[in-house]
Design a protein around this motif. Structure first.
Motif, PDB file in Angstrom:
ATOM      1  N   GLN A   1      -5.766 -21.175  -5.717  1.00 13.95           N
ATOM      2  CA  GLN A   1      -5.351 -20.619  -4.431  1.00 13.95           C
ATOM      3  C   GLN A   1      -6.347 -19.577  -3.925  1.00 13.95           C
ATOM      4  OE1 GLN A   1      -1.411 -19.163  -5.217  1.00 13.95           O
ATOM      5  NE2 GLN A   1      -0.467 -21.193  -5.163  1.00 13.95           N
ATOM      6  N   HIS A   2      -6.916 -18.801  -4.843  1.00 17.96           N
ATOM      7  CA  HIS A   2      -7.944 -17.829  -4.436  1.00 17.96           C
ATOM      8  C   HIS A   2      -9.163 -18.549  -3.865  1.00 17.96           C
ATOM      9  CE1 HIS A   2      -6.136 -14.950  -7.659  1.00 17.96           C
ATOM     10  NE2 HIS A   2      -5.402 -14.999  -6.564  1.00 17.96           N
TER      11      HIS A   2
ATOM     12  N   ALA B   1      -9.168 -21.465  -2.397  1.00 18.36           N
ATOM     13  CA  ALA B   1      -8.792 -21.976  -1.078  1.00 18.36           C
ATOM     14  C   ALA B   1      -8.823 -20.874  -0.027  1.00 18.36           C
ATOM     15  CB  ALA B   1      -7.401 -22.611  -1.145  1.00 18.36           C
TER      16      ALA B   1
ATOM     17  N   ASP C   1      -3.295 -19.913  -9.609  1.00 19.88           N
ATOM     18  CA  ASP C   1      -3.656 -18.740  -8.809  1.00 19.88           C
ATOM     19  C   ASP C   1      -5.141 -18.745  -8.467  1.00 19.88           C
ATOM     20  OD1 ASP C   1      -1.057 -17.869  -8.939  1.00 19.88           O
ATOM     21  OD2 ASP C   1      -1.403 -16.549 -10.661  1.00 19.88           O
TER      22      ASP C   1
END
Length: 341
Positions: free
Chosen positions: A109-110, A112, A106
């Protein structure tokens, strides 16, 4: 005279047919290999000069970049609590656990999302501000200073100030209530649907000044003759910006995008100050760096924290190499002197 010329042309023709060049009837002169001629150009004085000029920089780079990364990779193979020599060897277990932890995925992804949103939000806004501030107007210098001021403010001050203003009873919600816009009040820091946008707003306010100053410096290198010639030919202001200014500003924009991407991947301070190590994960604003601190140093698992640091390093390195290979290649090739074989 004619006889001498004919007599000397025979061995010359024979030597040429054999791939050699001779002078008269003497021994043929064979040119040295190309590689030997190339190596003959650099002598010991030049090598000593190169060593003296690059030696200190190379020593600093090895001491403060390569050696810490190597030591972090080494500690990542151990279950280590941060004191004493590491003795409990666990192999690749820490590195495997990093990618098996959904919280780290997670956070990745944050990061990115922050990279993409930083480029999408800050880039166009900074270009428009730079074009505006590049024109002659009253208070131009004052506006430039005001735009650049947030960038020079400490991250601790910025994070503390915004965290106080964005609380449920903070200044932002109070201002909305006073303006009759109470329906816009929200939990800006804890709501997962709004926290990431709150973070992007703070990052844009904080770092857009750097992009504007960088773009203004790039605009100073565009010749005025090109813009004047386009204006004489009947081009409008926006046509000039789209056809002349933006293409010539391209190298500066690509360099800024590279710096913004690397900074977004390594983002830590503002997130840690505003959201902390626990709220950041639940609010959807955690990053790889905050995950490293929360699950490494603060948890007493320094071996695992070093493994996360190595993963963060290689993620940033791969992103930088890919960007340089496919985006910055056209700019770096123009800066390299000398031809290619």
């Amino acid at each position: 005279m004619m006889f001498d010329t004919e007599r000397e042309s025979v061995p010359l023709a024979q030597d040429r047919s054999a791939g050699r060049t001779a002078v008269g009837g003497g021994a043929p002169v064979v040119p040295p290999p190309a590689g030997r001629r190339a190596r003959k150009g650099i002598g010991w004085p030049a090598r000593l000069e190169i060593a003296l000029m690059t030696g200190p920089t190379l020593l600093v780079f090895l001491s403060f970049v390569i050696f810490p990364v190597a030591m972090a990779a080494y500690y990542g193979f151990f279950s280590w609590q941060g004191y004493g020599p590491p003795t409990e060897f666990v192999g690749l277990r820490n590195y495997v656990l990093v990618f098996q932890d959904g919280t780290f995925i997670d956070a990745l992804q944050h990061n990115a999302a922050i990279v993409v949103l930083s480029l999408v939000l800050q880039g166009p806004a900074a270009v428009l501000l730079a074009l505006l501030l590049n024109r002659k107007m009253r208070g131009q210098t004052l506006i430039r200073v005001l735009v650049f001021v947030p960038y020079v403010i400490s991250e601790v001050v910025v994070g503390t100030g915004w965290s106080l203003m964005l609380q449920g009873s903070g200044a932002v919600n109070a201002l909305l209530q006073d303006l009759g816009l109470g329906w816009l009040q929200s939990d800006w820091l804890s709501d997962p649907e709004k926290a990431i946008w709150t973070l992007m707003g703070i990052l844009t306010w904080k770092y857009i000044g750097f992009a504007v100053i960088l773009f203004l410096a790039g605009l100073q290198g565009i010749p005025d003759e090109l813009i004047e010639a386009a204006a004489i030919d009947g081009a409008s202001y926006w046509q000039i910006q789209r056809r002349i200014t933006l293409p010539l500003l391209g190298p500066t924009i690509r360099i800024w995008a590279f710096l913004s991407m690397i900074g977004a991947l390594q983002l830590f301070d503002l997130v840690y100050i505003i959201w902390g190590q626990y709220v950041a994960s639940t609010a959807g604003t955690s990053t790889m760096a905050t995950y490293m601190v929360a699950n490494g140093r603060n948890a007493g698992e320094y071996g695992y924290g070093n493994a996360v640091a190595v993963v963060l390093f290689f993620v940033s390195l791969v992103a930088a190499l890919v960007y340089q290979r496919f985006v910055l290649r056209r700019d770096t090739e123009g800066a390299i002197t000398g031809g290619r074989n």
